[in-house]
Structure formats: C-alpha cells, structure tokens
Design an enzyme around this catalytic site. Structure first.
Site, PDB file in Angstrom:
ATOM      1  N   HIS A 150      19.467  21.624  59.787  1.00 24.07           N
ATOM      2  CA  HIS A 150      18.074  21.799  59.384  1.00 24.07           C
ATOM      3  C   HIS A 150      17.386  20.449  59.183  1.00 24.07           C
ATOM      4  O   HIS A 150      16.177  20.329  59.415  1.00 24.07           O
ATOM      5  CB  HIS A 150      17.996  22.577  58.075  1.00 24.07           C
ATOM      6  CG  HIS A 150      18.173  24.060  58.225  1.00 24.07           C
ATOM      7  ND1 HIS A 150      17.130  24.919  58.501  1.00 24.07           N
ATOM      8  CD2 HIS A 150      19.276  24.846  58.115  1.00 24.07           C
ATOM      9  CE1 HIS A 150      17.568  26.166  58.548  1.00 24.07           C
ATOM     10  NE2 HIS A 150      18.873  26.155  58.318  1.00 24.07           N
ATOM     11  N   ASP A 157      15.677  29.307  59.804  1.00 19.45           N
ATOM     12  CA  ASP A 157      16.252  30.568  59.342  1.00 19.45           C
ATOM     13  C   ASP A 157      15.155  31.610  59.453  1.00 19.45           C
ATOM     14  O   ASP A 157      14.083  31.465  58.841  1.00 19.45           O
ATOM     15  CB  ASP A 157      16.740  30.446  57.899  1.00 19.45           C
ATOM     16  CG  ASP A 157      17.917  29.491  57.771  1.00 19.45           C
ATOM     17  OD1 ASP A 157      18.655  29.316  58.752  1.00 19.45           O
ATOM     18  OD2 ASP A 157      18.082  28.914  56.676  1.00 19.45           O
ATOM     19  N   GLU A 239      25.883  33.141  60.920  1.00 19.12           N
ATOM     20  CA  GLU A 239      24.681  33.504  60.180  1.00 19.12           C
ATOM     21  C   GLU A 239      23.682  34.139  61.134  1.00 19.12           C
ATOM     22  O   GLU A 239      23.120  33.458  61.999  1.00 19.12           O
ATOM     23  CB  GLU A 239      24.051  32.267  59.514  1.00 19.12           C
ATOM     24  CG  GLU A 239      24.967  31.594  58.497  1.00 19.12           C
ATOM     25  CD  GLU A 239      24.356  30.324  57.910  1.00 19.12           C
ATOM     26  OE1 GLU A 239      23.309  29.855  58.424  1.00 19.12           O
ATOM     27  OE2 GLU A 239      24.921  29.799  56.929  1.00 19.12           O
ATOM     28  N   HIS A 242      20.220  32.148  61.531  1.00 23.17           N
ATOM     29  CA  HIS A 242      20.192  30.700  61.767  1.00 23.17           C
ATOM     30  C   HIS A 242      20.107  30.398  63.265  1.00 23.17           C
ATOM     31  O   HIS A 242      20.997  30.754  64.037  1.00 23.17           O
ATOM     32  CB  HIS A 242      21.465  30.098  61.162  1.00 23.17           C
ATOM     33  CG  HIS A 242      21.607  28.623  61.297  1.00 23.17           C
ATOM     34  ND1 HIS A 242      21.641  27.784  60.205  1.00 23.17           N
ATOM     35  CD2 HIS A 242      21.770  27.823  62.380  1.00 23.17           C
ATOM     36  CE1 HIS A 242      21.815  26.542  60.609  1.00 23.17           C
ATOM     37  NE2 HIS A 242      21.893  26.544  61.937  1.00 23.17           N
TER      38      HIS A 242
END
Length: 269
Positions: A150, A157, A239, A242
């Site tokens: 990130h 996200d 995830e 993500h």
C-alpha cells in the site's frame, strides 16, 4: 440506470464537498509531506467510487485512528486511479459500485500496525477481527508485516456495493464483538455485498478462493476480481479485498506522506 448512477454520484459528492472544505485556505504542507505529482485523489478521477476509509476512525483491528491518516481521502498513483475508474464504469452498468476501504498507506501507519502487533496485551478488537488467531502469530501467519505494498501507492482495499447505495445501518450494541467471519446479518454492518467475511478479517476464510465460500458470496468475490483484473489489478490470494495495479509506478519505493487532501492538492487527475 440513471437513477442508480445518480445515487452513486450524490454519495460521492459528499466526499468531494468535504474535500473542498478541508483544503480551502490550507497552507502548503511541510517538506516531505507533499506527495509526488504522480499521486492523485481518487475522487478527482472518479467521484462515483464510494469511500469508507477505515483507518481514519477507531473501528479497525487496532481500535484507534491509525498514524498518518488525517482525513478520509483515497490517494493512489494516477494509473491505479484511472484503472479503478474504468472498472467502475463497467460495474455501474451492472448495478454495482466500487467502495474503497484503504488506498495509499504511509509507512508511519505500517509502523503503527507493527507496534500494535508487538503489544500482545492489547486485544481490544480480537473478538471481531482475529477471533481464531493468536495475536502472537500475526507476523508469522502474514497478517502483519513491516512493509506494505500500500505504501507504494498502487494498492487498494476494495469491495462492491449494490446500487442504489444505501448507507449502512447503525451498529447494534455488541456488534463490535461479533466475529468478522459470522453471517453478514450478525457482524458489524456494512452496505457492501456479502463477501463471506468482513474487511480486514484475519482468518483463512478471507482467502479469495477458500472452498468454503460458495453461492452468492463466491459470485460476489468473482465479480469483483474479474472486473478489476480486466483493468490490470492483481488480487492478493489471502485477502479477497486486496488488489495491486500492475505494473506498479513505484515498485521499490515506500512513501510516508500523510493521507490528507493537501498532500495531493493541485495534482491533475
């Protein structure tokens, strides 16, 4: 379709109005707190994408606002923001909107996560966000790391919201203790579609292709992934929320300017 799009635009307009009020008359940021020109506010590229920036407020796995998040604004590299816009155009036609929970993340926020993970006595949010994981294993199991993609600016996200985008209901007493893997109607409210777990759920059920996730939940995950993959985003298998836009503009640089409107003030879309 026009009515649905109007709802999405109206919701996003609230974000833009807040942004304008926050930046009006603001002084120049101190040295090192201005983003490179390649970073933009997502709302300047696509005001219809919904934003629920979780780390500005205390409802997250840490239990406090996270260091470096000064305002609820999604900041991304320009190519990543433009790719999200293209995916949003396609999804709006299908009756959905994207909603981002997190975008660029400063290194100071990652450092905050690390300090929290090392403090084994702080388990205020365990019941909701990591009920089946011992906190001492968060590093070993890969839920927390000392560096995050990130911070390079091309990772977000994100989830889907069915249109018309209605606000999430107010949480009921005790919902902050409901496990993030519980049925959607029981866990902390979110106006997104049912993805099988909540956002930031530290659990193997969050793995995008976990075989236990079937039916509507599986279809929702697949729709999100396919829409973003078509625009160059790669999902992190652990995830479902993500995604990183490839190729990354800054593949080896971890930035630390704050998440704030003035960090990208004046940057063209």
């Amino acid at each position: 379709m026009r009515a649905r799009l109007a709802v999405a635009v109206a919701a996003a307009a609230t974000v833009l109005t807040t942004a304008g009020a926050a930046t009006a008359g603001a002084s120049a940021p101190p040295p090192g707190e201005k983003a490179p020109r390649a970073f933009v506010a997502l709302s300047s590229v696509d005001p219809t994408i919904l934003q629920e920036m979780r780390y500005v407020r205390p409802h997250n796995f840490v239990g406090d606002p996270v260091d470096g998040y000064r305002q609820p604004v999604c900041i991304l590299t320009r190519p990543a923001a433009q790719a999200l816009h293209r995916a949003q155009v396609r999804l709006l036609r299908q009756g959905y909107s994207l909603k981002v929970y997190d975008c660029y993340r400063p290194q100071r926020a990652v450092d905050h996560f690390v300090r929290w993970a090392e403090d084994l006595g702080d388990e205020r949010r365990k019941a909701e966000f990591y009920p089946r994981v011992d906190k001492s294993r968060l590093f070993e199991d890969g839920y927390i790391a000392k560096k995050s993609g990130h911070s390079r600016g091309s990772t977000t996200d994100v989830t889907l919201v069915r249109l018309p985008a209605l606000p999430a209901p107010r949480p009921r007493p005790g919902q902050e203790s409901v496990p993030c893997h519980a049925p959607q109607a029981e866990r902390y409210p979110d106006n997104s579609v049912d993805m099988g777990t909540g956002f930031d759920c530290f659990d193997t059920l969050s793995h995008t292709d976990d075989p236990r996730v079937q039916g509507t939940q599986r279809a929702n995950r697949d729709l999100l992934r396919s829409a973003l993959a078509a625009e160059g985003f790669v999902n992190l298998p652990e995830e479902w929320w993500h995604f990183t836009h490839k190729p990354e503009l800054f593949p080896d640089t971890y930035f630390d300017f704050p998440v704030a409107h003035r960090s990208v003030a004046g940057h063209r879309p």
